[in-house]
Design an enzyme around this catalytic site. Structure first.
Site, mmCIF file in Angstrom:
data_model
loop_
_atom_site.group_PDB
_atom_site.id
_atom_site.type_symbol
_atom_site.label_atom_id
_atom_site.label_comp_id
_atom_site.label_asym_id
_atom_site.label_seq_id
_atom_site.Cartn_x
_atom_site.Cartn_y
_atom_site.Cartn_z
ATOM 1 N N GLU A 101 8.594 -18.488 -15.637
ATOM 2 C CA GLU A 101 8.856 -18.054 -17.016
ATOM 3 C C GLU A 101 8.716 -19.284 -17.905
ATOM 4 O O GLU A 101 9.682 -19.805 -18.485
ATOM 5 C CB GLU A 101 10.257 -17.435 -17.122
ATOM 6 C CG GLU A 101 10.375 -16.048 -16.533
ATOM 7 C CD GLU A 101 9.668 -15.000 -17.372
ATOM 8 O OE1 GLU A 101 9.215 -15.330 -18.487
ATOM 9 O OE2 GLU A 101 9.552 -13.850 -16.909
ATOM 10 N N GLU A 105 8.242 -20.961 -26.281
ATOM 11 C CA GLU A 105 7.712 -19.781 -26.974
ATOM 12 C C GLU A 105 8.132 -19.752 -28.435
ATOM 13 O O GLU A 105 7.392 -19.261 -29.297
ATOM 14 C CB GLU A 105 8.183 -18.509 -26.254
ATOM 15 C CG GLU A 105 7.509 -17.236 -26.731
ATOM 16 C CD GLU A 105 7.789 -16.040 -25.836
ATOM 17 O OE1 GLU A 105 8.514 -15.128 -26.290
ATOM 18 O OE2 GLU A 105 7.284 -16.029 -24.697
ATOM 19 N N ARG A 137 9.863 -9.124 -16.397
ATOM 20 C CA ARG A 137 10.170 -9.564 -15.035
ATOM 21 C C ARG A 137 9.886 -8.419 -14.073
ATOM 22 O O ARG A 137 10.379 -7.308 -14.260
ATOM 23 C CB ARG A 137 11.636 -9.998 -14.947
ATOM 24 C CG ARG A 137 12.017 -10.641 -13.612
ATOM 25 C CD ARG A 137 13.325 -11.413 -13.740
ATOM 26 N NE ARG A 137 14.448 -10.548 -14.010
ATOM 27 C CZ ARG A 137 15.255 -10.032 -13.083
ATOM 28 N NH1 ARG A 137 15.047 -10.318 -11.813
ATOM 29 N NH2 ARG A 137 16.272 -9.264 -13.425
ATOM 30 N N ASP A 150 2.278 -10.418 -16.138
ATOM 31 C CA ASP A 150 0.974 -10.794 -16.685
ATOM 32 C C ASP A 150 0.675 -12.285 -16.514
ATOM 33 O O ASP A 150 -0.485 -12.677 -16.306
ATOM 34 C CB ASP A 150 0.854 -10.391 -18.155
ATOM 35 C CG ASP A 150 2.024 -10.871 -19.004
ATOM 36 O OD1 ASP A 150 2.895 -11.611 -18.486
ATOM 37 O OD2 ASP A 150 2.096 -10.496 -20.189
ATOM 38 N N THR A 188 9.841 -7.459 -21.946
ATOM 39 C CA THR A 188 9.955 -8.203 -23.197
ATOM 40 C C THR A 188 10.222 -7.211 -24.323
ATOM 41 O O THR A 188 10.027 -6.003 -24.173
ATOM 42 C CB THR A 188 8.655 -8.966 -23.496
ATOM 43 O OG1 THR A 188 7.607 -8.002 -23.692
ATOM 44 C CG2 THR A 188 8.276 -9.874 -22.335
ATOM 45 N N SER A 196 14.131 23.186 39.386
ATOM 46 C CA SER A 196 15.064 24.155 38.797
ATOM 47 C C SER A 196 14.409 24.931 37.656
ATOM 48 O O SER A 196 14.794 26.076 37.371
ATOM 49 C CB SER A 196 16.322 23.440 38.291
ATOM 50 O OG SER A 196 16.021 22.616 37.172
ATOM 51 N N ARG A 235 7.724 13.523 33.754
ATOM 52 C CA ARG A 235 7.859 12.521 34.803
ATOM 53 C C ARG A 235 6.515 11.848 35.064
ATOM 54 O O ARG A 235 5.443 12.420 34.829
ATOM 55 C CB ARG A 235 8.357 13.169 36.099
ATOM 56 C CG ARG A 235 9.632 13.976 35.940
ATOM 57 C CD ARG A 235 10.823 13.131 35.592
ATOM 58 N NE ARG A 235 11.039 12.122 36.612
ATOM 59 C CZ ARG A 235 11.414 10.879 36.352
ATOM 60 N NH1 ARG A 235 11.605 10.487 35.116
ATOM 61 N NH2 ARG A 235 11.594 10.035 37.342
#
Length: 763
Positions: free
Chosen positions: A607, A629, A518, A558, A530, A63, A153
Site C-alpha cells: 500500500e 497519496e 484490499r 490493481d 477505496t 452368508s 474382498r
C-alpha cells in the site's frame, strides 16, 4: 362287344374310399405332431438353462450367497448351479468353513487353495496373483454363463478380473456401498468390471448410477442374508445355542459378541483400537463371545494382542474361529451388545435392534440404523468402556435399511431376464459433456487468451488479452455506483467478450480481475475498497463470475496487477526483485520479491500510497495525514490546481483554458511546463514526497529496480531519480527508476494471473 366292354368304368367300393381317407388324415396328424415336437424342441433349445457359477471366498460372503444358491438350486428347470470355493474357506486356522457348504448340501465343483499365508500386505497381493493363475482353468472347464461375485474382498477382485478377461458375464452383489478402507477401492473396481449389479440400498443404487453404470442393469434387491434374518428369529432352541457357545450360566441379553478386523490402510491404528477394545471388555466384566479376525493384513498381529492379554484362557471370554451363520444370527439377535468393526454390526444386527458399538474407520460411510454408536478413535479404553455402559442391554427398533426379506426372488427374476444374445461388451452411461475439440484444427489454431477486468473509480473495462500481451479487443463503460448494477454490468460485458472471442479465434482460459482496495486473492474477495468505488467491501467476486462463465477466476489489487503486468510483459521481465508504483488518481503499487508477488499477512503489503512522509501533511482519503497519496496523486494535484485557480494564480500567458472546463491535474502540469513557478513548486513538492516514500521502500525491500506506471509517471521519473540520488543511502542511490512502457498495466496484470496459470507458472 369287346370294345364296348373295354369302355365300361367300374366304380371303387365305398369301403376302400373310407380306408384311403383314414390313412390320409392319420398321416396329416402325425406330420402335425412331428412339427409341434420340433417346435417344442427348438423352443427348449432357445430357453436353455442359465449356467450360474457362484464363487465364495469366506464365511462372511457365504452368508450372503447361500440364500441365492438355495434359490437357484430350487429351480432346476431354469438354472444350473456350479459352486467354486476358494480363499479362507480352505484354511484350518479359519475353521475350514467349506464343510458348512457341504453340510448345506451344495456340490462344490472346484476348491482352489489361493491364500498365501503371511497376513500382511504382500501376502494379500500374492494371494490375488495365485488366484489369477488358478482360476482360468476352472472357468474354462465350467463354462458358466454368468459368475456371481459378492462384495469387496481381494479374492473377489481376482474372480471378477479373471471372469472379465475371459468374457464371462458378472453379477456383483452389494456394489455401490461406501466404507472406510481399501475395501472401497476393491468394491468399486469390481463394480466397473461387472455387467450386472444387485445392490442393497437406494443410496448404493445412486452411487452406481453416479459411477456411470447402466441403470437398466442395476437391481435394487436388498441384502440376501435378510431373507433369513427377517424370518421369525426367536427359534425355540435359541437358548441352547447361546449356552452351547457361552456356557450354561449365561442369560439372554447378558453377553457381548465381539468381532474386529484389521484395517489394511492403517494397520497399526486398528491394532491399537483392538487392544483397547479388549481392555474395555475385560474391565466391563461380561461374558463375551469373540471371533478371530479375518485373513487381511494385520490379522496375525491382532491375534498376538489377543493372546498376550490371555483372552483364550479368560473365564469371561470364548474365542472361536467360526460359527455357522444360522447360529451366529441367533447369538447376535439375543446379545446385550455387539462390538467391533464388522459389517455385520452395521448391517445384520440392525434387523434385530441389537445395540452396536462400531470401532474405528472400517465402516465409515456405511448407512446405519439408530442402534449403532460410533467410536472413531480412542487413546485409552475409557471411551470404549463408556460406550459399553451406554449401549449394553438396550433394545432398538428393528431396521430394514439393507433389505425387506425378498432379495432372492428379485435376484432370480433378474437372472431369468438376462439376454445372453446381448453384446458382452458393457457400456457406461456417462453424463453429457461437450464434444472434445482437442484434435480440431480450429482449436489448434486458436489463440490462448484471458479475459481481463479492470474496476476503476470511474470506468469499468474488460479486455481480451492474448498470450503475448496484445489486447485483442477492449470494452469500456462507466462504473455504476451500486453493487447490483456493477455486478450485472461486469457479467454482461464478460459475456459480450466471450461471444466476440469465438469470432476472433481466441480461446478464453480464465478471468482475471483488477480492482482497487484490499483484496484476499486466495478467496477472490474484496475486503475493503477505496472511497472511489462505492458498495465494494466484503464482496466475493470469484464465485458469481465463475458460476456465470464456467471459468476459473483470479482477483487482485490493481497495484499488484500492475506489478504482475511488468513481470510478464514489461521492464520487470527477468528481474528477480522490483517495485512498481502506480501514479494516477491515487497512488498504489506492487512488490515482486524473488519473482513472487508479496501480499503480506493481511493482504496489505505494497500500500505504497499510504507511506507517511510527513507528520503534519495534508489529509489523505484513508483518514490519515502526510501520505504520499495526499501529495502526489492525481486528486492531490487537482486539489492544488483548484486552489491556484481560485486565487487566479494558475493560468499563464499562452495557456488555453476554457471557463466551463473543470480544473484537473493536467492544467497544473501544463502551467508548470509553461513557466508557472507556483505550479512548478507544487509538482516539485509532490515529486519530493513521492521520492522520499520510494527511498523508504528501497531501504526496506532493497529492490534492483523501480518502475513508475500511470498517467503521471513521466512527470515524476526524473525528479524522483534526483531525490533518490540526493537523499537515499549510498548503497541504493544507483537503483534505476524507469517509466513503464505498458499502456494498460491493470488489464495486462489481470490477464497475466490467468496466462501464468495456463503456462503452469507459479502465481
Amino acid at each position: 362287344m369287346d370294345k364296348h366292354l373295354g369302355s365300361v368304368q367300374i366304380s371303387p367300393h365305398p369301403l376302400n374310399i373310407w380306408k384311403a381317407q383314414e390313412q390320409y388324415f392319420l398321416r396329416m396328424q402325425r406330420n402335425k405332431e412331428k412339427k409341434s415336437m420340433e417346435k417344442m424342441e427348438e423352443s427348449n433349445q432357445c430357453k436353455r438353462k442359465l449356467r450360474v457359477c457362484v464363487a465364495t471366498c469366506n464365511r462372511a460372503d457365504y452368508s450372503k450367497l447361500a440364500p441365492i444358491m438355495s434359490g437357484i438350486k430350487s429351480h432346476p428347470e431354469d438354472f444350473e448351479l456350479e459352486v467354486v470355493v476358494l480363499g479362507s474357506h480352505l484354511i484350518d486356522d479359519y475353521g475350514n468353513t467349506f464343510r458348512m457348504i457341504e453340510q448345506d448340501d451344495f456340490d462344490i465343483g472346484s476348491k482352489l487353495h489361493t491364500i498365501v499365508r503371511g497376513e500382511d500386505e504382500a501376502a494379500m497381493v500374492e494371494s490375488v496373483g495365485l488366484a489369477l493363475v488358478k482360476l482360468p482353468d476352472v472357468i474354462q472347464r465350467l463354462k458358466p454363463d454368468i459368475l456371481v461375485v459378492h462384495g469387496d474382498r481381494f479374492d473377489a477382485l481376482a474372480l471378477a478380473t479373471a471372469a472379465a478377461l475371459m468374457n464371462i458375464r458378472i453379477l456383483h452383489l452389494e456394489g455401490g456401498e461406501v466404507s472406510g478402507t481399501i475395501d472401497d477401492s476393491i468394491r468399486h473396481a469390481i463394480s466397473k468390471l461387472a455387467h450386472y449389479h444387485a445392490c442393497c440400498t437406494r443410496m448404493a443404487e445412486q452411487h452406481l448410477i453416479a459411477m456411470c453404470e447402466d441403470h437398466s442393469r442395476i437391481l435394487l434387491a436388498g441384502c440376501p442374508s435378510y431373507d433369513k434374518l427377517l424370518l421369525p428369529h426367536h427359534r425355540e432352541d435359541y437358548m441352547d445355542i447361546i449356552k452351547s457357545w457361552l456356557g450354561d450360566k449365561v442369560q439372554e441379553g447378558d453377553y457381548i459378541v465381539a468381532l474386529q478386523h484389521p484395517v489394511t490402510t492403517d494397520i497399526q491404528h486398528s491394532i491399537k483400537i483392538y487392544g483397547l477394545m479388549l481392555d474395555a471388555l475385560i474391565s466391563f466384566n461380561k461374558k463375551t463371545l469373540i471371533l478371530f479376525p479375518n485373513i487381511d493384513a494385520g490379522s496375525k498381529e491382532m491375534v498376538r494382542v489377543m493372546r498376550r492379554k490371555g483372552i483364550e484362557q479368560h473365564p469371561n471370554f470364548r474365542a472361536v474361529k467360526h460359527i455357522p451363520f444360522e447360529q451366529f444370527i441367533q447369538l447376535v439377535s439375543h446379545a446385550g451388545c455387539m462390538i467391533g468393526n464388522s459389517s455385520c454390526g452395521v448391517r445384520e444386527a440392525g434387523a434385530f435392534g441389537t445395540p452396536v458399538i462400531n470401532l474405528g474407520t472400517r465402516q465409515t460411510g456405511r448407512e446405519t440404523g439408530e442402534n449403532v454408536l460410533h467410536v472413531r478413535d480412542a487413546d485409552t479404553h475409557n471411551k470404549i468402556y463408556h460406550a459399553l455402559e451406554l449401549q449394553f442391554g438396550k433394545r432398538y427398533p428393528c431396521s430394514k435399511i439393507y433389505g425387506d426379506g425378498n432379495a432372492v426372488p428379485r435376484i432370480l427374476k433378474f437372472l431369468r431376464s438376462i439376454d445372453l444374445d446381448e453384446p458382452l461388451q458393457k457400456t457406461f452411461c456417462f453424463p453429457p459433456v461437450k464434444d472434445p475439440i482437442s484434435q480440431d484444427i480450429d482449436h489448434i489454431l486458436e489463440t490462448q487468451s484471458a479475459l481481463a477486468v479492470d474496476l476503476g473509480g470511474t470506468n469499468l473495462r474488460v479486455a481480451i488479452v492474448c498470450m503475448r500481451g496484445t489486447i485483442v479487443k477492449k470494452y469500456s463503460q462507466p462504473n455504476p455506483k451500486t453493487f447490483e448494477a456493477r455486478m450485472e454490468l461486469i457479467l454482461k460485458m464478460c459475456n459480450d467478450a466471450m461471444r466476440d472471442a469465438v469470432g476472433l479465434n481466441c480461446r478464453i482460459l480464465g478471468v482475471g480481475v483488477s480492482t482497487g482496495g484490499r483484496v484476499n486473492p486466495q478467496d477472490g474477495v474484496v475486503l475493503h475498497s477505496t472511497k472511489l468505488i462505492q458498495e465494494w467491501s466484503s464482496v466475493d467476486l470469484r464465485t458469481p463470475i465463475s458460476d456465470a462463465l464456467h471459468l476459473p477466476v483470479w482477483v487482485d489489487n490493481d497495484g499488484n496487477c500492475a506489478a504482475l503486468a511488468e513481470r510478464k510483459f514489461g521492464h520487470g521481465k527477468g528481474v528477480e526483485n522490483f517495485v512498481t508504483v502506480i501514479t494516477g488518481t491515487g497512488i498504489g503499487g506492487g512488490i515482486i520479491h524473488h519473482n513472487e508477488l508479496v501480499h503480506g499477512s493481511t493482504f496489505c503489503a505494497a500500500e505504497l500510497g499510504h507511506i507517511m512522509v510527513s507528520l503534519e501533511g495534508p489529509e489523505c482519503m484513508c483518514g490519515s495525514r502526510g501520505c504520499i497519496e495526499a501529495y502526489a496523486s492525481g486528486m492531490a494535484l487537482q486539489r492544488e490546481a483548484k486552489k491556484l485557480h481560485d486565487e487566479d494564480l494558475l493560468k499563464v500567458e499562452g495557456m488555453d483554458m476554457k471557463l466551463s472546463e473543470p480544473i484537473t491535474a493536467a492544467h497544473l502540469i501544463n502551467a508548470a511546463k509553461m513557466g508557472n513557478s507556483k505550479a512548478d513548486a507544487v509538482l516539485t513538492k509532490a515529486a519530493t514526497a513521492l521520492g522520499v516514500g520510494i527511498i523508504n521502500i528501497l531501504h526496506i525491500v532493497n529492490p534492483s529496480q523501480v518502475i513508475l506506471s500511470g498517467v503521471l509517471a513521466s512527470c515524476y521519473q526524473a525528479p524522483v531519480q534526483h531525490v533518490i540520488s540526493q537523499r537515499a543511502l549510498f548503497s541504493v542511490q544507483n537503483i534505476k527508476v524507469v517509466t513503464s512502457d505498458l499502456e494498460e498495466p491493470a488489464l495486462l496484470g489481470a490477464a497475466s494471473m490467468v496466462l501464468d496459470y495456463a503456462t503452469r507458472r507459479i502465481y
